[in-house]
Design a protein around this motif. Structure first.
Motif, PDB file in Angstrom:
ATOM      1  N   GLY A  50       0.846  -1.201   0.000  1.00  0.00           N
ATOM      2  CA  GLY A  50       0.000   0.000   0.000  1.00  0.00           C
ATOM      3  C   GLY A  50       0.873   1.240   0.000  1.00  0.00           C
ATOM      4  O   GLY A  50       0.527   2.290   0.542  1.00  0.00           O
ATOM      5  N   GLY A  69      -0.277   4.625  -0.929  1.00  0.00           N
ATOM      6  CA  GLY A  69      -1.528   5.018  -0.289  1.00  0.00           C
ATOM      7  C   GLY A  69      -1.332   5.992   0.866  1.00  0.00           C
ATOM      8  O   GLY A  69      -0.214   6.463   1.132  1.00  0.00           O
ATOM      9  N   ASN A  70      -2.418   6.287   1.541  1.00  0.00           N
ATOM     10  CA  ASN A  70      -2.404   7.278   2.624  1.00  0.00           C
ATOM     11  C   ASN A  70      -1.421   6.890   3.723  1.00  0.00           C
ATOM     12  O   ASN A  70      -0.619   7.712   4.171  1.00  0.00           O
ATOM     13  CB  ASN A  70      -3.805   7.403   3.232  1.00  0.00           C
ATOM     14  CG  ASN A  70      -4.815   7.931   2.241  1.00  0.00           C
ATOM     15  OD1 ASN A  70      -4.648   9.016   1.703  1.00  0.00           O
ATOM     16  ND2 ASN A  70      -5.868   7.160   1.980  1.00  0.00           N
ATOM     17  N   GLY A 112       0.851   4.121   3.660  1.00  0.00           N
ATOM     18  CA  GLY A 112       2.137   3.640   3.159  1.00  0.00           C
ATOM     19  C   GLY A 112       3.083   4.762   2.757  1.00  0.00           C
ATOM     20  O   GLY A 112       4.292   4.697   3.044  1.00  0.00           O
ATOM     21  N   THR A 169       4.131  -1.643  -5.380  1.00  0.00           N
ATOM     22  CA  THR A 169       3.116  -0.904  -6.138  1.00  0.00           C
ATOM     23  C   THR A 169       2.780  -1.663  -7.413  1.00  0.00           C
ATOM     24  O   THR A 169       3.624  -2.386  -7.946  1.00  0.00           O
ATOM     25  CB  THR A 169       3.611   0.521  -6.489  1.00  0.00           C
ATOM     26  OG1 THR A 169       2.668   1.150  -7.361  1.00  0.00           O
ATOM     27  CG2 THR A 169       4.977   0.516  -7.179  1.00  0.00           C
ATOM     28  N   ARG A 170       1.565  -1.438  -7.907  1.00  0.00           N
ATOM     29  CA  ARG A 170       1.191  -2.062  -9.190  1.00  0.00           C
ATOM     30  C   ARG A 170       1.787  -1.303 -10.362  1.00  0.00           C
ATOM     31  O   ARG A 170       1.765  -1.805 -11.487  1.00  0.00           O
ATOM     32  CB  ARG A 170      -0.336  -2.126  -9.317  1.00  0.00           C
ATOM     33  CG  ARG A 170      -0.964  -3.164  -8.405  1.00  0.00           C
ATOM     34  CD  ARG A 170      -2.457  -2.979  -8.334  1.00  0.00           C
ATOM     35  NE  ARG A 170      -2.776  -1.676  -7.773  1.00  0.00           N
ATOM     36  CZ  ARG A 170      -3.998  -1.162  -7.713  1.00  0.00           C
ATOM     37  NH1 ARG A 170      -5.015  -1.835  -8.169  1.00  0.00           N
ATOM     38  NH2 ARG A 170      -4.210   0.032  -7.182  1.00  0.00           N
ATOM     39  N   ASP A 228       1.444  -7.237  -7.926  1.00  0.00           N
ATOM     40  CA  ASP A 228       0.008  -7.167  -7.643  1.00  0.00           C
ATOM     41  C   ASP A 228      -0.307  -8.316  -6.698  1.00  0.00           C
ATOM     42  O   ASP A 228       0.153  -9.442  -6.919  1.00  0.00           O
ATOM     43  CB  ASP A 228      -0.771  -7.314  -8.973  1.00  0.00           C
ATOM     44  CG  ASP A 228      -2.231  -6.969  -8.804  1.00  0.00           C
ATOM     45  OD1 ASP A 228      -2.858  -7.433  -7.833  1.00  0.00           O
ATOM     46  OD2 ASP A 228      -2.746  -6.230  -9.660  1.00  0.00           O
ATOM     47  N   ARG A 256      -6.634  -6.723   2.971  1.00  0.00           N
ATOM     48  CA  ARG A 256      -7.783  -6.769   2.057  1.00  0.00           C
ATOM     49  C   ARG A 256      -7.581  -6.001   0.754  1.00  0.00           C
ATOM     50  O   ARG A 256      -8.523  -5.524   0.165  1.00  0.00           O
ATOM     51  CB  ARG A 256      -9.056  -6.297   2.778  1.00  0.00           C
ATOM     52  CG  ARG A 256      -9.384  -7.180   3.973  1.00  0.00           C
ATOM     53  CD  ARG A 256     -10.582  -6.694   4.775  1.00  0.00           C
ATOM     54  NE  ARG A 256     -11.745  -6.557   3.952  1.00  0.00           N
ATOM     55  CZ  ARG A 256     -12.456  -5.437   3.816  1.00  0.00           C
ATOM     56  NH1 ARG A 256     -12.085  -4.346   4.445  1.00  0.00           N
ATOM     57  NH2 ARG A 256     -13.522  -5.417   3.065  1.00  0.00           N
ATOM     58  N   LEU A 257      -6.314  -5.909   0.310  1.00  0.00           N
ATOM     59  CA  LEU A 257      -6.074  -5.354  -1.023  1.00  0.00           C
ATOM     60  C   LEU A 257      -6.064  -6.477  -2.055  1.00  0.00           C
ATOM     61  O   LEU A 257      -6.067  -6.236  -3.257  1.00  0.00           O
ATOM     62  CB  LEU A 257      -4.731  -4.619  -1.083  1.00  0.00           C
ATOM     63  CG  LEU A 257      -4.572  -3.394  -0.186  1.00  0.00           C
ATOM     64  CD1 LEU A 257      -3.175  -2.827  -0.307  1.00  0.00           C
ATOM     65  CD2 LEU A 257      -5.615  -2.334  -0.532  1.00  0.00           C
ATOM     66  N   VAL A 293      -2.290  -3.751   9.014  1.00  0.00           N
ATOM     67  CA  VAL A 293      -3.371  -2.771   9.197  1.00  0.00           C
ATOM     68  C   VAL A 293      -4.694  -3.509   9.052  1.00  0.00           C
ATOM     69  O   VAL A 293      -5.045  -3.979   7.972  1.00  0.00           O
ATOM     70  CB  VAL A 293      -3.309  -1.632   8.163  1.00  0.00           C
ATOM     71  CG1 VAL A 293      -4.509  -0.707   8.342  1.00  0.00           C
ATOM     72  CG2 VAL A 293      -2.021  -0.857   8.309  1.00  0.00           C
ATOM     73  N   SER A 294      -5.394  -3.640  10.166  1.00  0.00           N
ATOM     74  CA  SER A 294      -6.716  -4.262  10.176  1.00  0.00           C
ATOM     75  C   SER A 294      -7.734  -3.133  10.345  1.00  0.00           C
ATOM     76  O   SER A 294      -7.624  -2.097   9.675  1.00  0.00           O
ATOM     77  CB  SER A 294      -6.752  -5.291  11.313  1.00  0.00           C
ATOM     78  OG  SER A 294      -8.029  -5.834  11.485  1.00  0.00           O
ATOM     79  N   SER A 295      -8.677  -3.261  11.237  1.00  0.00           N
ATOM     80  CA  SER A 295      -9.683  -2.208  11.436  1.00  0.00           C
ATOM     81  C   SER A 295     -10.289  -2.331  12.827  1.00  0.00           C
ATOM     82  O   SER A 295     -10.456  -3.429  13.354  1.00  0.00           O
ATOM     83  CB  SER A 295     -10.792  -2.346  10.393  1.00  0.00           C
ATOM     84  OG  SER A 295     -11.895  -1.540  10.745  1.00  0.00           O
ATOM     85  N   THR A 305      -9.445   3.417  13.463  1.00  0.00           N
ATOM     86  CA  THR A 305     -10.824   3.833  13.203  1.00  0.00           C
ATOM     87  C   THR A 305     -10.891   4.553  11.855  1.00  0.00           C
ATOM     88  O   THR A 305      -9.919   4.560  11.090  1.00  0.00           O
ATOM     89  CB  THR A 305     -11.321   4.729  14.357  1.00  0.00           C
ATOM     90  OG1 THR A 305     -12.734   4.894  14.218  1.00  0.00           O
ATOM     91  CG2 THR A 305     -10.660   6.103  14.344  1.00  0.00           C
ATOM     92  N   GLN A 306     -12.009   5.183  11.582  1.00  0.00           N
ATOM     93  CA  GLN A 306     -12.238   5.902  10.315  1.00  0.00           C
ATOM     94  C   GLN A 306     -11.129   6.927  10.031  1.00  0.00           C
ATOM     95  O   GLN A 306     -10.713   7.659  10.919  1.00  0.00           O
ATOM     96  CB  GLN A 306     -13.583   6.602  10.442  1.00  0.00           C
ATOM     97  CG  GLN A 306     -13.881   7.613   9.384  1.00  0.00           C
ATOM     98  CD  GLN A 306     -15.200   8.294   9.670  1.00  0.00           C
ATOM     99  OE1 GLN A 306     -16.254   7.773   9.382  1.00  0.00           O
ATOM    100  NE2 GLN A 306     -15.162   9.474  10.250  1.00  0.00           N
TER     101      GLN A 306
END
Ligand SMILES: NC(=O)c1ccc[n+]([C@@H]2O[C@H](COP(=O)([O-])OP(=O)(O)OC[C@H]3O[C@@H](n4cnc5c(N)ncnc54)[C@H](OP(=O)(O)O)[C@@H]3O)[C@@H](O)[C@H]2O)c1
Length: 277
Positions: free
Chosen positions: A6, A9-10, A12, A31-32, A49, A71-72, A93-95, A130-131
């Motif tokens: 990731g 991403g935000n 990574g 990265t892809r 990927d 979950r990517l 990184v889970s949630s 969290t969010q």
């Protein structure tokens, strides 16, 4: 060698920057599209990927620590590739929904990944944020076009987190002792509502950002078109439709682990103002 997934991403991108700044040793960003990715100097870009097992094999070569955004893609394959390559420690990184809304589909999927990791024979650290503050980037189009931000549950306040704080905790977990076998629930420093988020963005832009609350049905139709109906229901539950004390609670985990207070939403808005201009 630390492999960051990731990586564009935000979380990574902030993590690679922090790891580089603290001299964490050899770094690789997954990265892809290595041609498009912009990484800090000295970071090796590796193209692959999650859906292509062969690309995982070469990316993991020589890696001792893995930062994994869940979950990517097929997480079981990624963890198996890591185990085979001799990875010693995985920071996942889970949630936070794993503990606040375990009955929801996405939370159950995250829990399954956590269990796979714990059973996989490698050391682990699990981050349950969290969010994210960066979710408001979905308003960038309407705000740039001088339209109206339309969001449900306008006055539900959640302790939204700055992704850079997740990165800071991940950096600590990857580079300091004492974090293996730990699960960290991560939040921002204070609750903030969608209406207040729009106001904070307006403040950094120096102009009005019109805001309108919409009902669940309208929001569901918009979200289902992007994520599918089940995920849309899950997002709506955890952003206002079915919140609980565990989700609303502000935690001091970021400050305890990093030594710096968690960053408020207005800081994220100031740092990302250009996205809304
Ligand atoms: N948003 C929230 O409120 C929230 C809350 C709790 C947990 N989370 C979790 O946080 C994570 C998202 O983190 P983020 O915001 O930092 O990510 P992000 O900014 O959405 O970026 C996604 C990253 O995933 C990579 N990626 C996408 N598909 C891939 C694939 N098939 N193979 C390999 N890499 C792929 C992209 O890299 P390239 O495009 O360069 O390939 C990109 O770097 C998810 O696991 C989500 O469940 C989010």
């Amino acid at each position: 060698m630390i492999l960051v997934t990731g990586a564009t991403g935000n979380i990574g991108s902030a993590l690679l920057k922090e790891l580089r700044e603290c001299g964490a040793g050899p770094l690789r960003g997954f990265t892809r599209d290595a041609g498009r990715a912009v990484f800090p100097e000295g970071v090796e870009a590796v193209e692959g990927d999650f859906a292509e097992p062969e690309s995982l094999k070469s990316a993991m070569d020589g890696v001792r620590s893995l930062f994994l955004v869940s979950r990517l893609g097929p997480d079981a394959d990624v963890l198996e590739a890591a185990r085979r390559a001799g990875v010693e420690h995985v920071v996942l990184v889970s949630s936070i929904t794993v503990q606040t809304h375990p009955h929801l589909g996405p939370a159950a999927e995250n829990l399954a990944v956590e269990r796979l990791l714990k059973d996989g024979g490698m050391a682990w650290t699990i981050l349950r944020p969290t969010q994210f503050a960066s979710n408001t980037l979905m308003w960038a189009g309407p705000i740039r076009d001088r339209g109206t931000v339309r969001a449900p549950y306008a006055d539900t306040a959640l302790p939204t987190i700055h992704p850079a704080d997740i990165a800071s905790v991940a950096r600590a977990a990857l580079t300091e002792p004492g974090h293996q076998g730990r699960t960290y629930a991560l939040t921002g420093p204070e609750p903030v509502t969608p209406r207040q988020q729009a106001e904070a963005i307006a403040a950094v832009l120096g102009r009005e950002v019109p805001f309108a609350e919409i009902g669940r049905q309208e929001a569901h139709a918009l979200m289902a078109a992007v994520f599918g109906p089940e995920a849309a229901d899950a997002v709506l539950d955890i952003t206002g439709g079915d919140v609980n004390d565990e989700l609303l609670r502000v935690r001091d985990t970021v400050a305890r682990i990093t030594g710096s207070p968690a960053r408020p939403f207005r800081q994220w808005a100031a740092e990302n103002a250009d996205a809304f201009r």
